[in-house]
Design an enzyme around this catalytic site. Structure first.
Site, PDB file in Angstrom:
ATOM      1  CB  CYS A  87      -0.990  -0.006   1.165  1.00 33.09           C
ATOM      2  SG  CYS A  87      -0.219   0.002   2.809  1.00 33.09           S
ATOM      3  CG  HIS A 134      -4.774   0.876   3.532  1.00 32.15           C
ATOM      4  ND1 HIS A 134      -3.972   0.204   2.644  1.00 32.15           N
ATOM      5  CD2 HIS A 134      -5.756   1.454   2.782  1.00 32.15           C
ATOM      6  CE1 HIS A 134      -4.450   0.335   1.427  1.00 32.15           C
ATOM      7  NE2 HIS A 134      -5.537   1.091   1.484  1.00 32.15           N
ATOM      8  CG  ASP A 143      -6.522   2.875  -1.337  1.00 38.08           C
ATOM      9  OD1 ASP A 143      -5.381   2.580  -1.764  1.00 38.08           O
ATOM     10  OD2 ASP A 143      -7.008   2.365  -0.314  1.00 38.08           O
TER      11      ASP A 143
END
Length: 736
Positions: free
Chosen positions: A305, A364, A387
Site C-alpha cells: 500500500c 493502510h 486509493d
C-alpha cells in the site's frame, strides 16, 4: 524618421512591379510571410509556470495562464494584412468537438477563458505573442502549428513546436486551485516526504523520494494514461476527458496497480519476493516508474500500500494536482459492507486464520488529492481520498475514489466514489470472538473506537507528523460521531437491515462488565535481536457477579508473527499464568519473550502480536488482553561536512552500528535523492558483525538548488529496512 524612410523605400521598390490590386501598390510588392524560426522561451515560461524543476529545454506550461513565444519571419509582420491562425492539437484524433483541437487567430486582445493568441509586439522581423489556454483545457502533450495567409489568399502551414499542458493549482479558475502558496510548495513542489508505517503506538516515518520533477517522469506520467483500459478502449474519448481531475485521478488510481491492466506495480502481500524487489526495499518512486517505462510497460515487482500511494503521489503532483500521502492505523478492510470486522481467538489466546476477506490492517496508506467536485452537491470540495492499492473493484476496475473526506466525516456514504468503503476503513466496529468447539461462542470485545486511529500525513513545511483524524470523523464516542455512524449504518445496511449481524450485535452480552482490568506493557524498548520484556498489569474491579470478593484467573498467553494485512502465523511462544486477585488489588506480572523464540519466525516487517485470554475460574467468563509490538531496527546516522553547492563535491558520512546480538549479512546500501543524485547509488557493504560499527564516506555532486533530502536504505538478509535521511539545502554555485 526610420519609419518614414522604410515606407519610402517600400514605395520605391514597388515601381519595379506594375501589378496592382485593391489593397494598393504596397500589398502587391510584399513578399509572402514565411516562418523562419521559433523561440519557445522555455526558461522564461517554465519559471513563470512553476515547471522549471522539470527542465528548461522543453516548454511545459499550466492551463489558464499565459505564456509567450517569439516567432521569426522572413520580413516584418503587418497586422491586418498578414493573417495568422494557430492550431493546437493533442491526442490520436484531435477534434474541436472533443476539446482536443483548438483553432484561434491572432488578435490584439484576449477575450475570455478560451484559447487565444494576442497582446503581441513586433520587432524588425520577429513577433512576440502571448498565448492563453483555458483553465478547463485537456492536459497533455500538444503540437502547435501556424497557418499564414494574406487576405483571402492561400494559407501556408508551418510547425511551431510542441508543449506540455498541466493542471494549474495556482489559477482560481482551475478545478484543482489551492489558494495557499505554502500549501502549494508542499503538495506540488516538494519532491520528497514521509510515509508513516508501523502501528498506532509506534509510528515510524519512512523517507520517500517522490522525484516528480526528474526530466523523464512527466513523459512516463502520460505513458501511464496512454496505457489505461479507458484509452485502449476509446482513445479519443479518453483524451477528451483529461480536462477533468476527477477522471484523471480515477484512471491513475487504476493504473498504479496492475490487477486489470499493464499498470505500474504488481502487489505482493506474501513473503516471497525472490522474483522482484521487496516492497520494503524501495526508496522512492523514480526507479519504479523508470523501470516500468523501460521494460515495455511490464508491472514492476513488488508493491504494497505505501508503495502504491507514494508512486501515485509522484504522478499526481507531476500532473499538477495537489496531493499528499495519508496513513490510517488499524484500517478496516470491510468487503461485505456491514461495518463490523470479526476476529477469532481460541482459548489458548491464539488468533485464528481469518476465512473471510474482512481484515484489520496494521496500517493502510492512501492518497488525498485536492480538487473541486462539480459532480457533488455544494460543500464537498477540497481533499478527496484516492486509493491505488487493489482492494476491490469500482465500476469494474481496481481503483478507489475520489471520495470526499468531508463526505466521509459526515457519513454521506451515498456520494461517489467508493465512499462506503473509505468510511468503513476509518469507522467500522471490531468484534473479537472466542472460538470453541468449532464455532464462535462468546464475544470477548466489542470495540467501537479501535478502527481508524492516528490518521497521519506529513506536516506542511516540516518533517513532523500531522494527525488529521479529526478531518475524517468526529471525536470517538461524541454525540456527533455516534449520530453519523448510525446515519451511515442505515444507508449501508438498509437492504438487509432485518437480518443484519451488526444489529444483532448491538444487543449482545459482549458489553457486560468484567471483574478485572488487564493491560500489557513493554518493560523496555523492543529491539530486534534482543529478548522482549513485558509486564501484565492486572487490577481487580467490582462487577455484578463479584461485587467485592476475590477471584482466580488463569491467563494463557500466545505470541504470533503479525502480517501487515492483519493475518498471523503459528504461535512462536506460549505461557500460562495463575493469578489470585482480591478486591482493589493490583498485580504486575513479568513476562519474558526470548529472542530465540522469534529469531526466524517473523516477517520482514518485524511485528509481533502478544495475546492473553484470562478465564475466571468459577464463572467460566473470559477476558482478552492484546499488545502489538514493532521491533526497532538499528539506527543510521547521516552527516554532511560542509555547505552544499550545485556541482561542488559534498562529503557525506554514514554510520551504522549493529546493536543486535547477531551479524547482519549481505548488507546492501542504496542512496537516492532528487536534485542530489542522478538515479541511485549502490554500495555492497558485506557482513556487519554484532556490536561492530561501519562508517562510509562518499562524495555527492548536487544537481539542483533548494531544499533536498538524501535517503539511505541498508538492507540485509536479517533486516530489510534500516532507513535514514538527511535534509540538505543546496545553494547556487559561487563563482570561483
Amino acid at each position: 524618421m526610420a519609419k518614414v524612410f522604410a515606407s519610402l523605400e517600400l514605395i520605391l521598390d514597388t515601381t519595379k512591379c506594375p501589378t496592382k490590386n485593391k489593397e494598393g501598390v504596397v500589398m502587391a510588392s510584399m513578399a509572402a510571410l514565411e516562418l523562419r524560426s521559433v523561440d519557445l522561451q522555455s526558461p522564461r515560461n517554465n519559471k513563470e509556470h512553476h515547471t522549471q524543476e522539470m527542465g528548461l529545454k522543453r516548454l511545459i506550461v499550466r492551463r489558464g495562464q499565459s505564456f509567450v513565444l517569439q516567432l521569426h519571419f522572413n520580413r516584418s509582420f503587418h497586422f491586418g494584412k498578414d493573417y495568422l491562425t494557430f492550431v493546437a492539437e493533442t491526442g490520436p484524433a484531435p477534434m474541436e468537438l472533443l476539446g482536443t483541437r483548438a483553432t484561434f487567430s491572432l488578435t490584439q486582445a484576449r477575450k475570455g477563458n478560451v484559447w487565444s493568441a494576442s497582446d503581441f509586439t513586433t520587432d524588425t522581423n520577429s513577433l512576440l505573442v502571448s498565448f492563453f489556454t483555458p483553465a478547463s483545457a485537456v492536459i497533455g502533450p500538444y503540437t502547435l502549428k501556424i497557418e499564414i495567409s494574406q487576405g483571402q489568399g492561400h494559407s501556408v502551414a508551418h510547425p511551431v513546436g510542441t508543449f506540455i499542458l498541466l493542471f494549474n493549482p495556482w489559477n482560481a479558475e482551475d478545478e484543482v486551485y489551492l489558494p495557499s502558496e505554502i500549501l502549494l510548495q508542499e503538495y506540488i513542489m516538494m519532491d520528497y516526504g514521509f510515509v508513516y508505517k508501523g502501528h498506532e503506538r509506534f509510528i515510524t516515518a519512512w523517507p520517500w523520494n517522490y522525484g516528480q520533477f526528474e526530466e523523464d517522469i512527466i513523459d512516463i506520467c502520460f505513458e501511464i494514461l496512454d496505457k489505461s483500459l479507458y484509452f485502449l478502449e476509446n482513445p479519443s474519448k479518453d483524451y477528451s476527458q483529461r480536462n477533468d481531475p476527477v477522471y484523471v485521478c480515477r484512471v491513475v488510481s487504476a493504473m498504479i496497480n496492475s490487477n486489470d491492466d499493464s499498470g505500474v506495480l504488481q502487489g505482493n502481500w506474501g513473503e516471497d519476493y525472490s522474483r522482484g524487489v521487496s516492497p520494503l526495499e524501495w526508496n522512492g518512486s523514480v526507479a519504479i516508474l523508470r523501470q516500468w517505462s523501460a521494460r515495455g510497460k511490464q508491472p514492476v515487482k513488488f508493491g504494497q500500500c505505501w508503495v502504491f500511494a507514494a508512486v501515485m503521489c509522484t504522478v499526481m503532483r507531476c500532473l499538477g494536482v495537489p496531493t499528499r500521502v495519508v496513513s490510517n492505523f488499524r484500517s478496516a478492510h470491510n468487503m461485505d459492507g456491514n461495518l463490523t470486522i470479526d476476529t477469532y481467538f481460541d482459548q489458548n489466546a491464539e488468533m485464528l486464520p481469518i476465512q473471510k476477506r474482512d481484515k484489520i490492517w496494521n496500517f493502510h496508506v492512501w492518497n488525498e488529492c485536492w480538487m473541486i467536485r462539480k459532480d457533488l452537491p455544494p460543500g464537498y470540495n477540497g481533499w478527496q481520498v484516492l486509493d491505488p492499492t487493489p482492494q476491490q473493484t469500482s465500476n469494474g476496475l481496481f481503483c478507489c475514489g475520489p471520495a470526499s473526506v468531508k463526505a466521509v466525516r459526515e457519513g454521506e456514504v451515498h456520494l461517489p466514489y467508493d465512499t462506503p468503503f473509505v468510511y468503513a476503513e476509518v469507522n467500522a466496529d471490531e468484534v473479537i470472538w472466542l472460538f470453541r468447539n468449532g464455532q464462535a461462542q462468546e464475544i470477548l470485545v466489542h470495540n467501537t473506537s479501535s478502527i481508524g486511529k492516528e490518521i497521519s500525513t506529513k506536516m506542511v513545511g516540516s518533517d513532523q507528523r500531522q494527525n488529521i483524524t479529526g478531518s475524517y470523523k468526529y471525536p470517538e464516542g461524541s454525540p456527533e460521531e455516534r449520530s453519523v455512524f448510525m446515519k451511515a449504518s442505515r444507508k449501508m445496511l438498509s437492504p438487509r437491515r432485518a437480518s443484519s449481524p451488526f444489529l444483532d450485535l448491538l444487543g449482545s452480552r459482549g458489553s457486560q462488565d468484567q471483574p478485572a482490568q488487564l493491560q500489557l506493557h513493554l518493560a523496555k524498548t523492543p529491539e530486534w535481536g534482543h529478548d522482549l520484556m513485558l509486564k501484565l498489569h492486572a487490577r481487580r474491579v467490582p462487577d455484578r457477579v463479584h461485587p467485592r470478593g476475590p477471584i482466580r484467573l488463569v491467563v494463557r498467553f500466545s505470541a504470533q508473527a503479525l502480517l501487515h494485512q492483519g493475518d498471523t502465523r503459528e504461535p512462536l511462544w506460549r505461557q500460562t499464568v495463575h493469578l489470585d486477585l482480591d478486591f482493589g488489588e493490583e498485580i504486575q506480572w513479568p513476562l519474558l519473550l526470548p529472542y530465540e523464540n522469534y529469531r526466524n519466525k517473523l516477517t520482514d516487517e518485524k511485528l509481533i502480536r502478544v495475546s492473553g485470554i484470562a478465564k475466571v475460574e468459577d464463572t467460566g467468563r473470559s477476558m482478552l488482553v492484546l499488545k502489538d509490538i514493532s521491533l526497532e531496527p538499528p539506527h543510521l546516522s547521516i552527516e554532511v561536512s560542509k555547505r552544499a553547492e550545485v556541482g561542488k563535491g559534498l562529503r557525506v558520512h554514514i554510520t551504522l552500528t549493529n546493536t543486535l546480538t547477531v551479524a547482519l549479512s549481505n548488507c546492501m546500501m542504496v542512496l537516492e535523492g532528487s536534485g542530489l543524485i542522478d538515479g541511485q547509488i549502490y554500495n555492497n557493504i558485506g557482513t556487519l558483525v554484532a556490536g561492530h560499527t561501519i562508517q562510509i564516506q562518499l562524495d555527492l555532486y548536487p544537481i539542483k538548488t533548494g531544499p533536498r533530502q538524501l535517503q539511505v536504505l541498508i538492507s540485509s538478509n536479517e533486516i530489510k529496512e534500516i532507513k535514514g535521511y538527511k535534509d540538505i539545502f543546496v545553494a547556487a554555485s559561487r563563482a570561483s
